[in-house]
Design an enzyme around this catalytic site. Structure first.
Site: not given
Ligand code: CMP
Length: 149
Positions: A14, A54, A117, A120, A131
């Site tokens: 990311k 998303y 974070n 992904h 994806e």
């Molecule tokens: P990712 O695995 O990319 O999938 C969706 C993203 O939403 C997740 O990582 C997080 O970075 C983001 N996100 C933000 N808030 C939340 C939450 N409460 N629960 C899950 N994903 C979240």
């Protein structure tokens, strides 16, 4: 399970991790964990493409911020190959929220918050196929062809 299921997953480094110059360190962890990088590209998503990618989260309160963030700077998108690829990559990534991620996981080391974070990874074989084809169009055709060799 056919010959493709369980062998591939999709992953994306990311914008937070790309901006912090963690691409090499994260790819190194992925390769050391036994994954082969099957396809890779660096690109910046447009807001519209981010919303499509998303779309599964479109009802969640964090959807708008998530789309804005993922389109804010380049990402590294890749298809990874390994037995049990989806589950093994999710274990290597660690929990979505880095405060809950196990020691030694990518998110524990490189992520700064649940929003930023670092990486992904697809959550199912179906998501991995969808994806992967999103970023590498025509890829499922290639997989079907190579899987018969
Ligand atoms: P990712 O695995 O990319 O999938 C969706 C993203 O939403 C997740 O990582 C997080 O970075 C983001 N996100 C933000 N808030 C939340 C939450 N409460 N629960 C899950 N994903 C979240």
């Amino acid at each position: 399970m056919n010959r493709i299921q369980g062998k591939y997953t999709f992953s994306m480094i990311k914008p937070d991790a790309v901006q912090a110059n963690y691409i090499g360190a994260i790819l190194s962890m992925i390769e050391k964990a036994g994954f082969s990088i099957d396809a890779i590209t660096m690109l910046q998503l447009t807001p519209i493409v981010a919303e499509h990618f998303y779309a599964v989260h479109s009802d969640r309160p964090f959807y708008k911020a998530l789309c804005a963030f993922i389109a804010s700077a380049p990402v590294v998108a890749m298809v990874l190959q390994k037995k049990n690829a989806v589950a093994d990559l999710r274990r290597l990534m660690g929990a979505t929220n880095p405060t809950e991620a196990a020691d030694g996981t990518i998110r524990k080391i490189f992520a700064t918050s649940i929003d930023y974070n670092a990486i992904h990874g697809s959550d199912s074989d179906e998501a991995a196929a969808l994806e992967s084809s999103f970023f590498f169009p025509g890829r499922d055709l290639l997989l079907k062809k190579t899987s018969t060799i």
